[in-house]
Design a protein around this motif. Sequence first.
Motif, PDB file in Angstrom:
ATOM      1  N   VAL A 125       0.835  -1.197   0.000  1.00 52.41           N
ATOM      2  CA  VAL A 125       0.000   0.000   0.000  1.00 52.41           C
ATOM      3  C   VAL A 125       0.871   1.249   0.000  1.00 52.41           C
ATOM      4  N   ILE A 126       1.899   1.261   0.855  1.00 57.71           N
ATOM      5  CA  ILE A 126       2.795   2.422   0.918  1.00 57.71           C
ATOM      6  C   ILE A 126       3.503   2.619  -0.419  1.00 57.71           C
ATOM      7  N   LEU A 162       1.020   3.980  -3.105  1.00 57.02           N
ATOM      8  CA  LEU A 162       0.711   5.400  -2.925  1.00 57.02           C
ATOM      9  C   LEU A 162       1.926   6.262  -3.264  1.00 57.02           C
ATOM     10  N   HIS A 163       3.100   5.801  -2.902  1.00 57.35           N
ATOM     11  CA  HIS A 163       4.355   6.487  -3.244  1.00 57.35           C
ATOM     12  C   HIS A 163       4.468   6.585  -4.767  1.00 57.35           C
ATOM     13  N   PHE A 164       4.214   5.481  -5.448  1.00 60.80           N
ATOM     14  CA  PHE A 164       4.271   5.447  -6.910  1.00 60.80           C
ATOM     15  C   PHE A 164       3.290   6.450  -7.521  1.00 60.80           C
ATOM     16  N   HIS A 185      -9.873   1.348  -2.634  1.00 61.61           N
ATOM     17  CA  HIS A 185      -9.312   1.285  -1.277  1.00 61.61           C
ATOM     18  C   HIS A 185      -8.110   2.223  -1.157  1.00 61.61           C
ATOM     19  N   LEU A 186      -7.253   2.249  -2.182  1.00 61.93           N
ATOM     20  CA  LEU A 186      -6.083   3.134  -2.147  1.00 61.93           C
ATOM     21  C   LEU A 186      -6.516   4.599  -2.139  1.00 61.93           C
TER      22      LEU A 186
END
Length: 388
Positions: free
Chosen positions: A272-273, A276-278, A331-332
Amino acid sequence: MTDWTIELFINTDNGQVPLSEANSRLPLPQGPDREAPLLHYGPYLKSLSVFFEENRSARLFQALRSLSGNEVSAPEILGAALVSEKHGALYQVARLVVNLGHDTCCLSDNAATTEQQKAFLEAELELLGDLHARFHHPYLPRPILKGNVRYESPSGEPQVLDLLVTEWFEGFSEFHLSRHPGILQNLGISVWEIDGSKPFLSPREEEDLYREATAILTAYFDTRSFGQIYPWHHAAGDFVVCRQTDPVSVRLITARGYRSLGDFPASDGSLVIAALHFLINLSLRMRLDRLDGTGDLAWAGRHCLKGILEGFAHSWTLKRRDDPSLPSADHLFDLLAQFSRNDWISFGQLVLEDGMVERDEMEFLACRLACHLDELSETVRDRNASSR
């Protein structure tokens, strides 16, 4: 014997012009690497034509067979044109167009002169092959063959050009942010068509372009290693667009590297991290260009963010069909919607540092980061509200 030869051309701001005695002596632009050997149009194009024509055009027939999947004989070739097209930071790029009557085959010929450029060329050949084998997407050019050819310098100094021949995306053109007198913020996307014209995309076409480019990079994101195609840059003309389709079609013409941009913790939440970073890094880089490709750094308006989110969601959903264990795109986006402004700023600063490519971009992006993250946060909330 054949009754055709490879005709030589130079692509200029006014369209293609034949190689002549006068323009043969003109030097090619060197790009940012001023230490690279200076090439001249005549010897450069003639060297490339020799590469394809020697040994009874063995390399040309090999390339045509690889591209089309069929054997091609000499009588089938009605003509061929070799055009000096682009002068990038790493390679000189030419386009070879072969007329088979019933079909036209187009090849890209990337030439490297320095040892560093040649190392990049070798790495790109390997990476393109690997990405095609792993992901089976049509968005990157297929590598065809690699070789070298002697360049006859006007000064008499012997040089060797390393060449990588790949698929050329015919009908696709480079594009850049450019001053547009007809719109409020004075910036639009200008497409560098092969005839020398530079039409602007409509607002809807711009949104389509950002959606498609984002979807392509997301398609090549590895959800296990968190590897991604990086670096890439609009200023380098890495993406190309075709306006003849609805919506517009987009391709990525190069892959210079593939890696994870962050050191993500080995935990259940690492995907998930990383995702989101991408996404946040991609949203920053998508807005960044240089005016007309080589001018000052330029910044696309916030209207592009809607297409960016749509492109990520579409491509991520396709990934999830193959791997249902992945979190959904919704969800993201829900997680992003829960970020406080301090969360956005803290995460965004980390992303900016991890994704830095050229140092002169850092100040430009840093002073736009907070506003960008506010606009991205609002666009995420608007998307979530409209999709419920």
